[in-house]
Design an enzyme around this catalytic site. Sequence first.
Site, PDB file in Angstrom:
ATOM      1  CE1 TYR A  52      -3.534  -2.653  -0.159  1.00 17.90           C
ATOM      2  CE2 TYR A  52      -2.249  -3.231   2.904  1.00 17.90           C
ATOM      3  CZ  TYR A  52      -3.346  -3.302   1.322  1.00 17.90           C
ATOM      4  OH  TYR A  52      -4.277  -4.846   1.478  1.00 17.90           O
ATOM      5  CE1 TYR A  66      -8.764  -4.916   1.313  1.00 18.11           C
ATOM      6  CE2 TYR A  66      -8.696  -6.576   3.455  1.00 18.11           C
ATOM      7  CZ  TYR A  66      -7.869  -6.045   2.200  1.00 18.11           C
ATOM      8  OH  TYR A  66      -6.744  -6.263   2.345  1.00 18.11           O
ATOM      9  CE  LYS A  72      -6.616  -8.808   9.848  1.00 19.41           C
ATOM     10  NZ  LYS A  72      -5.255  -7.838   8.629  1.00 19.41           N
ATOM     11  CG  ASP A 116     -13.728 -11.741   5.666  1.00 19.61           C
ATOM     12  OD1 ASP A 116     -13.518 -11.993   6.946  1.00 19.61           O
ATOM     13  OD2 ASP A 116     -13.825 -11.341   5.241  1.00 19.61           O
TER      14      ASP A 116
HETATM   15  C1  LIG Z   1     -12.221  -8.751   7.151  1.00 18.68           C
HETATM   16  C2  LIG Z   1     -11.132  -9.336   6.650  1.00 18.68           C
HETATM   17  N1  LIG Z   1     -11.189 -10.319   5.475  1.00 18.68           N
HETATM   18  C3  LIG Z   1     -10.546 -10.926   5.004  1.00 18.68           C
HETATM   19  C4  LIG Z   1      -8.716  -9.739   5.197  1.00 18.68           C
HETATM   20  C5  LIG Z   1      -7.690 -10.456   3.941  1.00 18.68           C
HETATM   21  O1  LIG Z   1      -6.631 -11.158   4.719  1.00 18.68           O
HETATM   22  P1  LIG Z   1      -4.972 -11.240   4.624  1.00 18.68           P
HETATM   23  O2  LIG Z   1      -4.956 -10.058   4.651  1.00 18.68           O
HETATM   24  O3  LIG Z   1      -4.785 -11.915   5.327  1.00 18.68           O
HETATM   25  O4  LIG Z   1      -5.461 -11.658   2.651  1.00 18.68           O
HETATM   26  C6  LIG Z   1      -8.361  -8.442   5.818  1.00 18.68           C
HETATM   27  C7  LIG Z   1      -7.067  -8.213   6.234  1.00 18.68           C
HETATM   28  O5  LIG Z   1      -6.493  -7.505   6.837  1.00 18.68           O
HETATM   29  C8  LIG Z   1      -9.350  -8.588   6.483  1.00 18.68           C
HETATM   30  O6  LIG Z   1      -9.912  -7.444   7.718  1.00 18.68           O
END
Ligand SMILES: Cc1ncc(COP(=O)(O)O)c(C=O)c1O
Length: 438
Positions: free
Chosen positions: A36, A164, A287, A258
């Site tokens: 980024y 996201y 995470k 998610d």
């Molecule tokens: C809600 C959510 N889903 C998916 C992702 C993507 O995860 P990664 O960065 O491990 O691919 C993130 C990353 O910030 C996220 O916050």
Amino acid sequence: MTASAVEWKHRPSGKIAGERPPDWYEAGLAHVWLPYAQMRTARPPLPVARTHGCRIVLSDGRELIDGIASWWTACHGYNHPHIRAAVERQLAVMPHVMFGGLAHEPALTLARRLAALLPGDLSRVFFSESGSVAVEIAMKMAVQFWLNRGIAGRTRFVAFKGGYHGDTTGAMAVCDPGSGMHALFAGLLGEHFIVDLPRDGESAAALDRLLDRHAGEIAGLLVEPLVQGAGGMRFHDAAVLQVLRAAADRHDLLLIFDEIFTGFGRTGSLFACAAAGVVPDIITLSKALTGGTLPLAATVATTTVFEAFWSEDPARALMHGPTYMGNALACAAANASLDLFEQEPRLQQIADISVALAQGLAPCRDMPGVKDVRVLGAIGVVELERIASLDALRARFAELGVFIRPFGSTVYLTPAFTISPEELATLTSAVVQVVSEL
Ligand SMILES: Cc1ncc(COP(=O)(O)O)c(C=O)c1O
């Protein structure tokens, strides 16, 4: 002009305080492509020597109190001895074996424990190694779920503005079009419906009308429950999730949560879905799953979803299998992280952090340029009208001895749950000070 390490070092605001940066930094910086970042203008990253607790130690000896927990992963702080010991034990026995045709104790134990912790009958765990991939797998599961039941044409998803879900192609296609930069990659992305969250009667009715017209093309609804994280740290009520569950049931669609950001305590309970009293058909986790030590993700499906794949027919299998899926070191770390949630008072710590964040950030409320101050669980947000220079703000925080990384128009704190009251007070004071200087 070539972006050399030397050039970076001498950029005015990217000054690396104190000593000359270490050799590895000088030699390597010109060869790395950072996330980024407009590499030509971005300030150089801070060289890190080590971490401990809630501290990031820079190579010049300065210690920054971490307000972000490394993109929301290091929920027990860095280098927790229980996780370190578990990973070291596992490293001595077996760092990794492929998961195709082989199975091992750390992965199977973790799958069993996750199934026991998650609400409802979310009981089948598919491992991968990043959040984006976990989302891709959830999307594949949902599309094939319908195909396996003899229903064709359900290849699209409903996702939400402000959402996201990751940076890989499939996940990017269900992000908010702004943050997912849809326009740039239009040719790559599928056509999904990105709509308003059903926060009120009007948006709920609009969602219903969309589903009335298009349910036959849609595999499922995908949402970050309670908090849309990277899209702006926006909160919504449990009622929104109940509306989504009801809409999915009414139109016979799958509901996917998610919880890559919200999972493992961040919003105040172990999982946002449990707090909301809504069980999705598929959930994604990553995470904080390993307490921030190793990459690991999980896509967990209900028995009903899994049963659509259970067949004599090889064509009905889920054709997915990342090389490092179920990595034994990562699973050992995740099991140790779950031990810590059981053995240490994490939920109480999160409740205490919540109170301290609300008190500590309150002075920002009346400051010019502040749109909103909000707190949920261990998430504290100061939303500004605008941030003129993210880079300048980030550098100012480092000067104050904290690592805080605003994005968009949002300054936020998502500290480790083990942060001390004094460290947390330093973080909130830094936010108040920096916002007051704007
Ligand atoms: C809600 C959510 N889903 C998916 C992702 C993507 O995860 P990664 O960065 O491990 O691919 C993130 C990353 O910030 C996220 O916050």
